[in-house]
Write an enzyme that holds these catalytic residues in place. Structure first.
Site, PDB file in Angstrom:
ATOM      1  N   HIS A  47      55.959  45.433  63.993  1.00 37.46           N
ATOM      2  CA  HIS A  47      55.698  46.532  64.030  1.00 37.46           C
ATOM      3  C   HIS A  47      56.323  47.148  64.336  1.00 37.46           C
ATOM      4  O   HIS A  47      57.007  48.520  63.835  1.00 37.46           O
ATOM      5  CB  HIS A  47      55.392  46.625  65.652  1.00 37.46           C
ATOM      6  N   HIS A  91      52.426  55.171  61.032  1.00 34.41           N
ATOM      7  CA  HIS A  91      51.540  55.284  62.886  1.00 34.41           C
ATOM      8  C   HIS A  91      50.901  57.235  61.684  1.00 34.41           C
ATOM      9  O   HIS A  91      51.743  58.234  61.363  1.00 34.41           O
ATOM     10  CB  HIS A  91      52.266  56.202  63.592  1.00 34.41           C
ATOM     11  N   HIS A 145      46.709  48.308  62.304  1.00 31.64           N
ATOM     12  CA  HIS A 145      46.640  48.179  63.555  1.00 31.64           C
ATOM     13  C   HIS A 145      45.581  46.704  64.137  1.00 31.64           C
ATOM     14  O   HIS A 145      45.979  45.939  64.342  1.00 31.64           O
ATOM     15  CB  HIS A 145      46.750  48.782  64.783  1.00 31.64           C
ATOM     16  N   HIS A 195      46.561  56.334  73.422  1.00 26.59           N
ATOM     17  CA  HIS A 195      47.165  55.299  73.254  1.00 26.59           C
ATOM     18  C   HIS A 195      49.298  55.193  73.141  1.00 26.59           C
ATOM     19  O   HIS A 195      49.292  54.364  74.036  1.00 26.59           O
ATOM     20  CB  HIS A 195      47.275  55.219  71.678  1.00 26.59           C
ATOM     21  N   HIS A 205      51.910  53.918  76.015  1.00 24.53           N
ATOM     22  CA  HIS A 205      53.266  52.763  75.571  1.00 24.53           C
ATOM     23  C   HIS A 205      54.326  53.960  76.444  1.00 24.53           C
ATOM     24  O   HIS A 205      55.151  52.937  77.010  1.00 24.53           O
ATOM     25  CB  HIS A 205      53.461  53.289  73.731  1.00 24.53           C
ATOM     26  N   PHE A 264      58.174  52.182  69.320  1.00 28.17           N
ATOM     27  CA  PHE A 264      58.059  51.482  68.804  1.00 28.17           C
ATOM     28  C   PHE A 264      58.189  49.855  67.979  1.00 28.17           C
ATOM     29  O   PHE A 264      58.233  48.867  67.569  1.00 28.17           O
ATOM     30  CB  PHE A 264      57.319  52.209  66.954  1.00 28.17           C
ATOM     31  N   HIS A 309      46.451  47.520  71.813  1.00 24.27           N
ATOM     32  CA  HIS A 309      45.345  48.319  70.787  1.00 24.27           C
ATOM     33  C   HIS A 309      44.143  47.317  70.411  1.00 24.27           C
ATOM     34  O   HIS A 309      43.861  47.637  69.706  1.00 24.27           O
ATOM     35  CB  HIS A 309      46.744  47.851  69.692  1.00 24.27           C
TER      36      HIS A 309
END
Length: 612
Positions: free
Chosen positions: A186, A206, A215, A345, A349, A366, A379
């Protein structure tokens, strides 16, 4: 709080030219919550050569370029267009191609503001085993992997999962399947370790239509590696079912430091202390929000999932994210995050990540997110959102059909330590990937009944005419305070049939911000409530938010993005479908001190119909 799940449509219009002589109307607020603001299956192209990217010129152009790969041509012209500040013609677009991840890789630096005190390593390159990249052939399997809700696992499912994670953590660090190297994937793809194949242009998965397929493949191989390590062919990952009230807290299996006298391999010390308590996840979390009562938080969370999958996911690009192809990004092709990526999403995080750490490690950045085992179950549910969106079979709920999306590719190590290239087109149908999601609730999709309650007209006043229109505003505009503008709509009083064919979309374009910090601003449309009545993110006037986790190095100081918000249902729910202008209010929440808005407009977007 009920409403049927109805598709309401929208579409395309010209943006009024800005008037550089005028000033935006802005107000201040100190309030943090309540505030007053007046994969449809790809076409059957499976026999098409993935490398068949020959340049096809329009018929009038008799220039003959035999055997010219359009990606190579683009790379060759990239420097020219960069140095001359011109935009490459769209004919030169090509799918994103990940390079050899073992040989073309550099230390991650993007989105890591405090490099000196970074908790995790920036050396995110995978080990090289001297393998040649091969196109991945999906195994012909009869064993179906059944992913299970993390809060409802059986003793065997939980035991297998813990054993598998421990086995992955026990692998030597030079094994590409080790937990460390899986976490680094990632970081490498998201924080500037790779360039697009054959160029010096940074690769970023992203903030575009690559988000979901990348993903999906990432979690797919992670799951297969875990199953191989404990020799369980039908091993399946849990998923954090935060779209259901019972599944909204962090699953219990991730909380204890020790299990049966041994260190719990699912535990991560870098999580927000408040989030690990017995409280409900905030799917619209902005980093500074105050706790809501549990019942209200659940209601708002269900609103968020409905908004991500239905209201703001009404057409292909609004759900998947903006187009992202190889080469220099043209000025008129600003990348954008899809509805789920920008919504639930990102909120999860941030909600899990520890804001007391130098870079909000682990989940809050990230580069470090993959070090928390909860990242993968989060995910898995994000991947499930793609499936749920598709299964709704609403107008516009179809995957991209453009070759530049279908043929985009990534490179991973598989469970056998083979270096393989995978393509978007091959992950559209999860049945071909031999996994499914177990739905074991009494009420399987409570969010389907969670369309925001229609506004009572008795609480509303007439629109304020002294709010400036966008053509009276000098763009770009700073968002250091609340910004309110009126935006002309393409058409008014559209019928249900018209809305099925076209999605009306509010576009906040050319948002320029510091890529090293978390950014969030909320967007409200036609908020015209009486004095004393406050709008919150649980109300129909709330269109959604623009959010960005630190990640990119497209520019060392700033980057550009965009956001799209569906208006079909919002206008009905706020009793404003007949109004010529929509009043748009942007409310900065965090990281907006140096953020600017380049453009605001509304357009109609054709909605493709889901096929049988």
């Amino acid at each position: 709080m009920s409403s049927s799940l109805l598709p309401l449509a929208s579409t395309i219009s010209a943006f009024p030219s800005p008037n550089t002589q005028s000033i935006a109307f802005k107000t201040r607020t100190n309030q943090t919550q309540g505030f007053r603001v007046s994969c449809n299956t790809a076409p059957d192209n499976t026999n098409i050569n993935h490398n068949d990217n020959k340049l096809i010129l329009p018929e009038p152009q008799k220039l003959v370029l035999p055997n010219v790969d359009r990606r190579n041509l683009l790379v060759g012209l990239g420097g020219l267009y960069t140095t001359t500040n011109l935009t490459p013609p769209s004919a030169f677009a090509a799918p994103i191609v990940t390079p050899d991840i073992t040989s073309i890789c550099k230390d991650a630096s993007a989105g890591i503001k405090n490099i000196k005190d970074a908790i995790r390593t920036r050396k995110c390159c995978p080990p090289s085993l001297g393998k040649t990249i091969k196109d991945y052939v999906i195994p012909a399997e009869t064993t179906l992997k059944k992913r299970w809700p993390a809060h409802k696992g059986t003793p065997k499912q939980i035991d297998d999962y813990i054993r598998a994670i421990q086995a992955m953590k026990d692998l030597p660090q030079d094994d590409p399947r080790s937990f460390l190297n899986q976490a680094k994937i990632h970081c490498a793809y998201c924080n500037g370790s790779y360039n697009q194949d054959g160029t010096d242009i940074s690769l970023q998965i992203h903030n575009s239509w690559l988000f979901f397929p990348f993903h999906r493949w990432y979690v797919y191989f992670y799951e297969r590696i875990l199953g191989k390590l404990i020799n369980v062919p039908d091993f399946a990952l849990p998923f954090w079912k935060w779209d259901e009230p019972d599944g909204m807290p962090i699953p219990e299996i991730f909380l204890p430091k020790d299990v049966n006298g041994k260190v719990n391999p699912l535990y991560d010390e870098f999580r927000d202390a408040n989030s690990v308590k017995d409280r409900i996840v905030d799917l619209d979390f902005g980093g500074k929000d105050k706790d809501r009562p549990a019942k209200q938080q659940i209601y708002c969370n269900l609103n968020t999932v409905y908004r991500d999958l239905v209201r703001n996911g009404g057409d292909t690009l609004s759900f998947f994210g903006g187009e992202y192809v190889a080469g220099v990004i043209p000025p008129d092709k600003t990348p954008s995050a899809g509805s789920v990526e920008a919504g639930s999403h990102t909120a999860v995080h941030r909600w899990v990540g520890d804001d007391k750490q130098p870079n909000d490690e682990d989940m809050g950045n990230f580069y470090s997110a993959g070090y928390d085992p909860i990242f993968y179950v989060h995910h898995a549910n994000v991947d499930r959102m793609w499936k749920l969106w598709k299964d709704l079979r609403l107008p516009g709920h179809v995957e991209p059909t453009d070759r530049d999306w279908l043929d985009a590719s990534y490179v991973f190590y598989d469970e056998n330590q083979e270096l393989v290239r995978v393509y978007n087109r091959d992950c559209v149908d999860i049945n071909k990937l031999s996994y499914k999601y177990i739905e074991n609730s009494k009420e399987v999709f409570p969010w389907r009944k969670s369309r925001p309650v229609k506004r009572d007209p008795s609480f509303q006043v007439q629109s304020t005419v002294n709010v400036p229109t966008v053509d009276q505003v000098s763009f770009p505009v700073s968002l250091d305070n609340i910004l309110k503008v009126r935006v002309k709509r393409p058409r008014v009083n559209r019928t249900k049939e018209e809305k099925k064919k076209e999605n009306e979309v509010l576009v906040i374009n050319n948002v320029k911000f510091d890529c090293d910090k978390f950014v969030k601003f909320d967007v409200f449309v036609n908020d015209k409530l009486k004095n004393g009545v406050f709008t919150t993110p649980c109300d129909p006037e709330y269109a959604g938010s623009f959010t960005q986790i630190p990640h990119s190095d497209l520019a060392k100081v700033s980057m550009k993005s965009a956001a799209r918000f569906g208006l079909n249902q919002l206008l009905d729910d706020t009793n404003t479908e007949g109004e010529e202008y929509a009043t748009v209010t942007l409310v900065p929440k965090t990281g907006c001190d140096d953020l600017t808005i380049g453009q605001i407009f509304i357009k109609l977007v054709p909605r493709l119909q889901a096929s049988d």
